[in-house]
Motif scaffolding. Structure first.
Motif, PDB file in Angstrom:
ATOM      1  N   GLY A   5      -0.436  -5.013   3.683  1.00 45.36           N
ATOM      2  CA  GLY A   5       0.214  -4.326   2.575  1.00 45.36           C
ATOM      3  C   GLY A   5      -0.530  -3.075   2.197  1.00 45.36           C
ATOM      4  O   GLY A   5      -1.636  -2.819   2.683  1.00 45.36           O
ATOM      5  N   ALA A   6       0.089  -2.317   1.352  1.00 47.29           N
ATOM      6  CA  ALA A   6      -0.554  -1.125   0.805  1.00 47.29           C
ATOM      7  C   ALA A   6       0.085  -0.804  -0.532  1.00 47.29           C
ATOM      8  O   ALA A   6       1.265  -1.134  -0.752  1.00 47.29           O
ATOM      9  N   ILE A   7      -0.693  -0.243  -1.430  1.00 44.97           N
ATOM     10  CA  ILE A   7      -0.126   0.182  -2.707  1.00 44.97           C
ATOM     11  C   ILE A   7      -0.329   1.681  -2.890  1.00 44.97           C
ATOM     12  O   ILE A   7      -1.262   2.268  -2.358  1.00 44.97           O
ATOM     13  N   GLU A   8       0.593   2.234  -3.649  1.00 51.81           N
ATOM     14  CA  GLU A   8       0.504   3.641  -4.023  1.00 51.81           C
ATOM     15  C   GLU A   8       0.439   3.666  -5.548  1.00 51.81           C
ATOM     16  O   GLU A   8       1.323   3.109  -6.213  1.00 51.81           O
ATOM     17  N   GLY A  53       0.204  -6.952   0.106  1.00 47.38           N
ATOM     18  CA  GLY A  53       1.518  -6.517  -0.411  1.00 47.38           C
ATOM     19  C   GLY A  53       2.226  -7.586  -1.206  1.00 47.38           C
ATOM     20  O   GLY A  53       3.443  -7.693  -1.158  1.00 47.38           O
ATOM     21  N   CYS A  54       1.448  -8.382  -1.956  1.00 45.73           N
ATOM     22  CA  CYS A  54       2.047  -9.513  -2.691  1.00 45.73           C
ATOM     23  C   CYS A  54       2.809  -9.086  -3.936  1.00 45.73           C
ATOM     24  O   CYS A  54       3.507  -9.890  -4.527  1.00 45.73           O
ATOM     25  N   THR A  55       2.644  -7.865  -4.381  1.00 39.38           N
ATOM     26  CA  THR A  55       3.294  -7.259  -5.569  1.00 39.38           C
ATOM     27  C   THR A  55       2.790  -7.789  -6.921  1.00 39.38           C
ATOM     28  O   THR A  55       3.353  -7.469  -7.954  1.00 39.38           O
ATOM     29  N   ALA A  58       1.706  -4.866  -9.182  1.00 39.75           N
ATOM     30  CA  ALA A  58       2.832  -4.089  -9.696  1.00 39.75           C
ATOM     31  C   ALA A  58       3.582  -4.865 -10.770  1.00 39.75           C
ATOM     32  O   ALA A  58       4.061  -4.297 -11.740  1.00 39.75           O
ATOM     33  N   ILE A  66       2.629   1.358 -10.016  1.00 40.17           N
ATOM     34  CA  ILE A  66       2.278   0.908  -8.665  1.00 40.17           C
ATOM     35  C   ILE A  66       3.531   0.672  -7.828  1.00 40.17           C
ATOM     36  O   ILE A  66       4.470   0.002  -8.265  1.00 40.17           O
ATOM     37  N   THR A  67       3.553   1.228  -6.635  1.00 41.94           N
ATOM     38  CA  THR A  67       4.594   0.963  -5.644  1.00 41.94           C
ATOM     39  C   THR A  67       3.937   0.191  -4.506  1.00 41.94           C
ATOM     40  O   THR A  67       2.827   0.535  -4.098  1.00 41.94           O
ATOM     41  N   VAL A  68       4.609  -0.860  -4.038  1.00 37.84           N
ATOM     42  CA  VAL A  68       3.995  -1.725  -3.040  1.00 37.84           C
ATOM     43  C   VAL A  68       4.782  -1.676  -1.733  1.00 37.84           C
ATOM     44  O   VAL A  68       6.016  -1.663  -1.722  1.00 37.84           O
ATOM     45  N   TYR A  69       4.049  -1.645  -0.639  1.00 35.99           N
ATOM     46  CA  TYR A  69       4.632  -1.645   0.705  1.00 35.99           C
ATOM     47  C   TYR A  69       4.062  -2.838   1.472  1.00 35.99           C
ATOM     48  O   TYR A  69       2.904  -3.210   1.286  1.00 35.99           O
ATOM     49  N   ARG A  70       4.877  -3.415   2.329  1.00 36.50           N
ATOM     50  CA  ARG A  70       4.404  -4.557   3.122  1.00 36.50           C
ATOM     51  C   ARG A  70       5.032  -4.484   4.517  1.00 36.50           C
ATOM     52  O   ARG A  70       6.195  -4.118   4.652  1.00 36.50           O
TER      53      ARG A  70
ATOM     54  N   ILE B   6       1.936   1.945   7.022  1.00 38.99           N
ATOM     55  CA  ILE B   6       2.476   0.940   6.096  1.00 38.99           C
ATOM     56  C   ILE B   6       3.315   1.609   5.008  1.00 38.99           C
ATOM     57  O   ILE B   6       4.393   1.132   4.651  1.00 38.99           O
ATOM     58  N   ASN B  11       9.332  -0.014   4.360  1.00 35.44           N
ATOM     59  CA  ASN B  11       8.418  -1.125   4.072  1.00 35.44           C
ATOM     60  C   ASN B  11       8.234  -1.368   2.579  1.00 35.44           C
ATOM     61  O   ASN B  11       7.460  -2.217   2.173  1.00 35.44           O
ATOM     62  N   LYS B  12       8.965  -0.629   1.774  1.00 33.96           N
ATOM     63  CA  LYS B  12       8.793  -0.736   0.319  1.00 33.96           C
ATOM     64  C   LYS B  12       9.276  -2.101  -0.174  1.00 33.96           C
ATOM     65  O   LYS B  12      10.398  -2.500   0.109  1.00 33.96           O
ATOM     66  N   VAL B  13       8.418  -2.820  -0.895  1.00 36.29           N
ATOM     67  CA  VAL B  13       8.829  -4.119  -1.416  1.00 36.29           C
ATOM     68  C   VAL B  13       8.862  -4.141  -2.945  1.00 36.29           C
ATOM     69  O   VAL B  13       9.431  -5.036  -3.545  1.00 36.29           O
ATOM     70  N   TYR B  14       8.228  -3.176  -3.570  1.00 34.85           N
ATOM     71  CA  TYR B  14       8.283  -3.109  -5.025  1.00 34.85           C
ATOM     72  C   TYR B  14       8.173  -1.657  -5.472  1.00 34.85           C
ATOM     73  O   TYR B  14       7.250  -0.952  -5.080  1.00 34.85           O
ATOM     74  N   ALA B  15       9.122  -1.233  -6.286  1.00 36.57           N
ATOM     75  CA  ALA B  15       9.066   0.116  -6.858  1.00 36.57           C
ATOM     76  C   ALA B  15       9.581   0.051  -8.286  1.00 36.57           C
ATOM     77  O   ALA B  15      10.236  -0.917  -8.680  1.00 36.57           O
ATOM     78  N   ARG B 194       7.101 -13.291 -13.964  1.00 33.55           N
ATOM     79  CA  ARG B 194       8.317 -13.625 -13.194  1.00 33.55           C
ATOM     80  C   ARG B 194       9.134 -14.693 -13.931  1.00 33.55           C
ATOM     81  O   ARG B 194      10.363 -14.676 -13.919  1.00 33.55           O
TER      82      ARG B 194
END
Lengths: 73, 256
Positions: A5-8, A53-55, A58, A66-70, B6, B11-15, B194
């Motif tokens: 994963g990676a975060i921005e 990238g577990c989110t 975020a 935070i934006t998360v990629y996996r 990545i 591959n974006k899972v959360y925005a 959640r």
């Protein structure tokens, strides 16, 4: 299957509250030593190898910076 | 693998939800309000009801909530959000109406309004943010302040002899037959966040069933008012607020 994963982080909007850091299960996020335009130490991904990238970061971020990629590898 | 491999749109899972506007939130670092705004925006986004929602913003820190979530809003006088919600729901019965209120707003000046909206069982959702303090005005004692808790107006700690007990408003309101769903949640951890979102989805869905009022209390922090760091405040909340305000469903007759 392994995941990476990676975060921005939107550095200028981060207020450095540190809530993401304690909620990161792998300890991939730390607070920066330098500050952003508002004078806050912002959070960033210190060790990209650790992020899954577990989110979680975020999900708890009050300012949603935070934006998360996996990706599956 | 490089980070640039990545960080790609596919591959974006959360925005950030598209309902959250770009305006920077004025809340203090680590404030629960931001997280709660986020779950409201995500709930509305997930149910795809952006055009049909009317929110009522309170007086208190969240007074500017209308600047952050891209839906229709109405600003209420202090504590009067439930009365306004009743009016709006009766004029527009097919809209989703919710109020967003803090503990000073809902449990103090607006106690009369909230009791009667619940007693009438109007099909609105009430989101009650309980941080046990008046955050905006400088950390004075609120009805939900814990016994022994130091605030600007109780420097030696709240005493029930002079100031009464912390008010468990959700339990009180759950006794009313008009309330179909009463729950207490928090947003301090990803799991809690959640769960809070799930309960919010349930509350909005229950409006369509026209069974009664849905009430969500969110136990939250005011780290500036409590004079702690955001992380310390979350820990303090779990250790001190949860014994008095335990999270969980208090009443659920929605059938959802």
């Amino acid at each position: 299957m392994a995941v990476r994963g990676a975060i921005e982080v939107d550095v200028e909007l981060c207020k450095g509250c540190g809530v993401c850091i304690v909620n990161c299960p792998t300890g991939a996020i730390v607070l920066s030593k330098s500050v952003n335009g508002k004078g806050y130490n912002y959070s960033y991904m210190d060790d990209p190898e650790k992020c899954t990238g577990c989110t979680n970061c975020a999900a708890v971020c009050p300012d949603t910076v935070i934006t998360v990629y996996r990706v599956k590898i | 693998m490089n980070i640039s491999d990545i960080i790609k749109p596919e591959n974006k899972v959360y925005a950030k939800s598209k309902l959250l506007l770009d305006k920077e939130m004025h809340y203090c670092p680590g404030c629960s309000h931001g997280t709660i705004h986020k779950i409201i925006a995500e709930t509305i986004d997930e149910l795809n009801i952006q055009e049909q929602v009317i929110g009522i913003s309170p007086v208190g820190c969240a007074v500017l909530a209308y600047d952050y979530i891209d839906i229709d809003w109405q600003e209420a006088a202090h504590g009067r959000a439930p009365a306004l919600a009743t009016a709006i729901k009766r004029l527009y019965p097919d809209k989703y109406v919710f109020t967003y209120q803090g503990d000073g707003d809902l449990a103090s000046i607006g106690t009369g309004e909230i009791v009667h909206v619940c007693n009438r069982g109007d099909n609105v959702t009430v989101i009650f943010v309980n941080n046990a303090i008046y955050g905006m005005t400088g950390g004075q004692m609120a009805p939900t302040t814990l016994e022994g808790m130091k605030t600007a107006t109780t420097p030696k700690g709240r005493s029930h002899i002079s100031s009464g007990f912390p008010m468990k408003i959700t339990e009180m309101l759950a006794l009313l037959p008009g309330v179909v769903y009463a729950t207490r949640q928090s947003v301090d951890t990803p799991a809690a966040e959640r769960k809070a979102k799930k309960s919010m989805i349930k509350a909005f869905k229950s409006q369509k069933l026209k069974k009664g009022t849905s009430f969500i209390e969110i136990v939250s922090t005011c780290n500036s008012g409590w004079k702690m760091t955001p992380v310390e405040a979350n820990t303090w909340m779990r250790e001190n607020m949860f014994p008095v305000f335990p999270p969980g469903d208090i009443k659920d007759e929605t059938g959802l």
